[in-house]
Design an enzyme around this catalytic site. Structure first.
Site, PDB file in Angstrom:
ATOM      1  N   ASP A 433       0.837  -1.207   0.000  1.00 37.14           N
ATOM      2  CA  ASP A 433       0.000   0.000   0.000  1.00 37.14           C
ATOM      3  C   ASP A 433       0.869   1.253   0.000  1.00 37.14           C
ATOM      4  OD1 ASP A 433      -2.336   1.471   0.116  1.00 37.14           O
ATOM      5  OD2 ASP A 433      -3.143   0.414   1.855  1.00 37.14           O
ATOM      6  N   ASP A 496     -10.716   2.147  -3.504  1.00 34.43           N
ATOM      7  CA  ASP A 496     -11.194   1.827  -2.161  1.00 34.43           C
ATOM      8  C   ASP A 496     -12.707   1.708  -2.120  1.00 34.43           C
ATOM      9  OD1 ASP A 496      -8.899   1.360  -0.891  1.00 34.43           O
ATOM     10  OD2 ASP A 496      -8.850   3.191   0.301  1.00 34.43           O
TER      11      ASP A 496
HETATM   12  C1  DGJ Z   1      -5.959   1.704   1.702  1.00 34.26           C
HETATM   13  C2  DGJ Z   1      -6.309   0.478   0.911  1.00 34.26           C
HETATM   14  O1  DGJ Z   1      -6.758   0.817  -0.348  1.00 34.26           O
HETATM   15  C3  DGJ Z   1      -7.336  -0.327   1.686  1.00 34.26           C
HETATM   16  O2  DGJ Z   1      -7.768  -1.430   0.931  1.00 34.26           O
HETATM   17  C4  DGJ Z   1      -6.746  -0.755   2.988  1.00 34.26           C
HETATM   18  O3  DGJ Z   1      -5.663  -1.625   2.759  1.00 34.26           O
HETATM   19  C5  DGJ Z   1      -6.282   0.465   3.774  1.00 34.26           C
HETATM   20  N1  DGJ Z   1      -5.424   1.304   2.999  1.00 34.26           N
HETATM   21  C6  DGJ Z   1      -5.588   0.046   5.036  1.00 34.26           C
HETATM   22  O4  DGJ Z   1      -5.054   1.100   5.712  1.00 34.26           O
END
Ligand code: DGJ
Length: 685
Positions: A433, A496
């Site tokens: 991430d 997301d």
């Molecule tokens: C952003 C990601 O896109 C989510 O799927 C998740 O992993 C969160 N970060 C966790 O902090």
């Protein structure tokens, strides 16, 4: 002088004109190359006596005021770079252009290579001189545009709302697709298309440039006052960032150019082919991801319970998302301290991993390696490892700072930390991430925008050589989707938002350049945590079915009926995923159309899936026929509907000829809001 290279169906021809300059005289289908001819720029009133127009390696100083290939000067004397028109030659599938400034000792070398029908263009600057050269900007790609280019397409968006198709007129001036934030971002990323008026998903000419770079970028289309145009793609350089010392070189990121005479589907085919050919072939296991099931509230006991439920539903890999490491209860602390939280996982991660394996699943782990929380041991131990000005207050984003990947010590620390995790635990997958932009992108006050991306690439490359681990590129969702990171990772988290209606848009946009099997498509909760929308399990499953499927919700919240639908969807995905991973994606509807219509046709053409997603109630109950694509006109196909619920689960629809299915089509839209249909086609003769 003429140089020519051939792709599969396209060719590219350069010719030295009477003006001594290098002209792109043809880039198009091979059979039309007779159209090639060097343009004669007219001598216009109030213009240079020797007419100038867009060429290859254009330079300023002769009355040409559009975009130059390179802008640079000698650091000591401040003398401006003066590139001579390039020498060029073709060999095999590659043309090389060489321009010099003999006085400064600078060489600019561009190579154009066909890989299939994708035209890969790279550029390199060499300082063969004796003084250092400051580079202000340098284009990876800079080509004259075809005269049919009159419309411009990019995708707009923001966090959780990526993928809005944006088509504009491009008759005059300059339009830029810009990302300054150090990661490609949610606002369309490094892709820009020029098309002819009326072009759409299946028809008309499209020319697309995609920069394989995961940092700050600029793509631009500029129309000069004489009507000629240029298409540019470049990595953004910050002031003072690039000083080429004697003997040094600057390798610019590659731009991949796709040209289609058959609409955007043709462009996507070129990108999908090249990305697939450069990536590893990995089995797309069905994921269960803990994020929308538990957010930060993950413990050994809760995760083992989730793992059991996930396996019962058909998941094949369990991915432990954020919240598992030392002191991490919310997004305010702990990034950088990559050891299991002792309260949540008192025995480390092994008991959970054993339970995951016992259920027949693989184990994946979330990391955000490039970041550090101010409240972390890592930051307390190494306050000088973060990006920023030494004397200024550090600007946080999501309560975190960015580690300075231009520092070898930081890269070494990250490699060893991740390697220790991969050595200690059987981790087959890392969700990588990156939850904030780079600001300020300075290493101790000195610009380091590009060094950060180069540092990331080096780290990923080193890990990929040392470990057989699959990696997902995630940046708060779809903030880092580009061909640069695609060659170093296996999957993208496209957004997301897991809202299935939003996902249709997001996934379609992401699949313009990325093969659909690389896109993580998860079935989320209902009501959706981001939009609050309640969407049936059937619709959610179908919305995820063309991608790399997963579950991102708490199974305890699914009723038995929903579980059965989900399990059936996963079964279908598993039965078809092998050929789907090589299949051609064909959009049958335009972006934003309702219903959303897509087909995936197997590489051999022996089978296909058609998906019809109806979001809103149409004005009238009777709907027009849906015309299919990508079939063999003369062959017959057996069509069956794959139902996600009810009995039977397979509904025969009949046997039809490819020509009829493509020319006249069938009435298949249910005309009912929030319903979807999945139809399998099999060639019978
Ligand atoms: C952003 C990601 O896109 C989510 O799927 C998740 O992993 C969160 N970060 C966790 O902090």
């Amino acid at each position: 002088m003429i140089a020519r290279i051939d792709g599969e169906t396209l060719c590219l021809i350069l010719q030295r004109g009477d003006d001594g300059l290098a002209h792109l005289v043809w880039f198009g289908p091979k059979n039309n190359d007779v159209m090639a001819r060097a343009p004669h720029f007219q001598r216009l009133p109030a213009s240079p006596d020797v007419p100038v127009g867009p060429t290859l390696h254009p330079a300023h100083g002769h009355g040409f005021h559009n975009i130059a290939q390179v802008e640079a000067h000698c650091h000591k004397t401040r003398r401006l770079l003066r590139l001579k028109p390039p020498e060029f030659a073709a060999s095999d599938r590659q043309i090389t252009l060489n321009s010099h400034d003999e006085s400064l000792g600078v060489r600019v070398v561009t190579t154009m290579t066909f890989r299939g029908d994708a035209l890969a263009v790279t550029c390199c600057l060499h300082n063969d001189g004796e003084t250092s050269i400051d580079v202000t900007r340098a284009a990876s790609l800079l080509i004259p545009t075809p005269d049919w280019a009159s419309r411009l397409v990019t995708w707009a968006g923001a966090w959780g709302r990526e993928g809005h198709y944006t088509e504009r007129d491009w008759s005059t001036g300059r339009i830029e697709q810009l990302g300054r934030a150090g990661r490609p971002g949610f606002d369309g990323g490094p892709t820009l298309s020029l098309l002819e008026t009326g072009a759409n998903v299946a028809h008309g000419r499209w020319l697309t440039a995609h920069l394989a770079w995961s940092g700050a970028f600029r793509l631009a289309a500029e129309r000069a006052t004489d009507g000629s145009g240029q298409l540019l793609a470049e990595r953004l350089l910050a002031p003072g960032e690039i000083r080429l010392e004697p003997g040094a070189s600057l390798v610019l990121p590659e731009t991949v150019v796709a040209l289609s005479y058959e609409g955007s589907n043709g462009v996507s085919r070129v990108y999908h082919d090249i990305i697939r050919s450069e990536g590893l072939r990995v089995k797309r296991l069905v994921h269960f991801n803990t994020w929308e099931a538990r957010y930060f509230d993950v413990t050994e006991e809760k995760c083992i319970s989730l793992a059991k439920q996930a396996a019962e539903l058909g998941a094949e890999r369990f991915v432990l998302d954020d919240g598992w490491f030392k002191g991490r209860h919310n997004d305010e602390t702990s990034l950088g301290d990559w050891s299991a939280d002792e309260a949540k996982f008192p025995n480390g991660l092994m008991p959970l991993i054993d339970a995951v394996h016992a259920e027949g699943m693989e184990f994946g782990l979330w990391l955000e390696p490039e970041m550090v929380s101010p409240d972390s041991d890592l930051c307390r131990d190494h306050p000088d490892w973060v990006l920023g000005w030494p004397e200024a207050e550090l600007a946080t984003g999501r309560n975190q700072l960015v580690l300075d990947l231009s520092l070898p010590a930081v890269r070494e620390h990250l490699f060893l930390t991740i390697a220790a995790l991969l050595d200690a635990y059987p981790i087959s997958y890392v969700k990588w991430d990156c939850n904030r932009d780079l600001y300020p992108a300075t290493s101790g006050g000195v610009a380091s925008l590009g060094l950060q991306t180069e540092g990331l690439y080096e780290l990923l490359d080193r890990l990929r050589i040392a470990y057989k681990v699959q990696i997902e590129s995630c940046a708060s969702g779809g903030g880092r989707i580009d061909a640069g990171i695609a060659s170093r990772t296996d999957r993208f988290w496209a957004s997301d938002t897991t809202d299935a209606i939003d996902r249709l848009r997001v996934q379609r946009a992401a699949s313009f350049a990325m093969p659909t099997e690389r896109l993580g498509c998860h079935i989320g909760p209902s009501p959706n945590p981001m939009t609050g929308r309640e969407i049936s399990m059937e619709f959610r499953v179908l919305a995820a079915l063309f991608g790399h499927m997963g579950i991102e919700a708490n199974p305890a919240h699914f009723n038995d009926n929903d579980k059965a639908i989900l399990m059936r969807g996963l079964e279908i995905s598993k039965a078809h995923r092998d050929w789907m991973g090589d299949g051609q994606l064909l959009n049958l509807s335009e972006p934003g159309d309702d219903p959303d219509l897509q087909m995936l046709v197997s590489a051999g053409g022996d089978q296909a899936l058609l998906r019809i997603m109806r979001v809103n109630t149409p004005v009238r109950p009777l709907q027009p026929r849906i015309r299919l694509a990508g079939l063999d006109q003369q062959s017959h196909y057996e069509l069956v509907e794959l139902a996600l619920r009810g009995d039977p689960m397979v509904w025969p629809l009949g046997n039809f000829m490819g020509r009829g299915l493509m020319h006249d089509g069938l009435v298949l839209d249910s005309a009912r809001a929030l319903t979807g249909r999945l139809i399998h086609l099999r060639k019978t003769e």
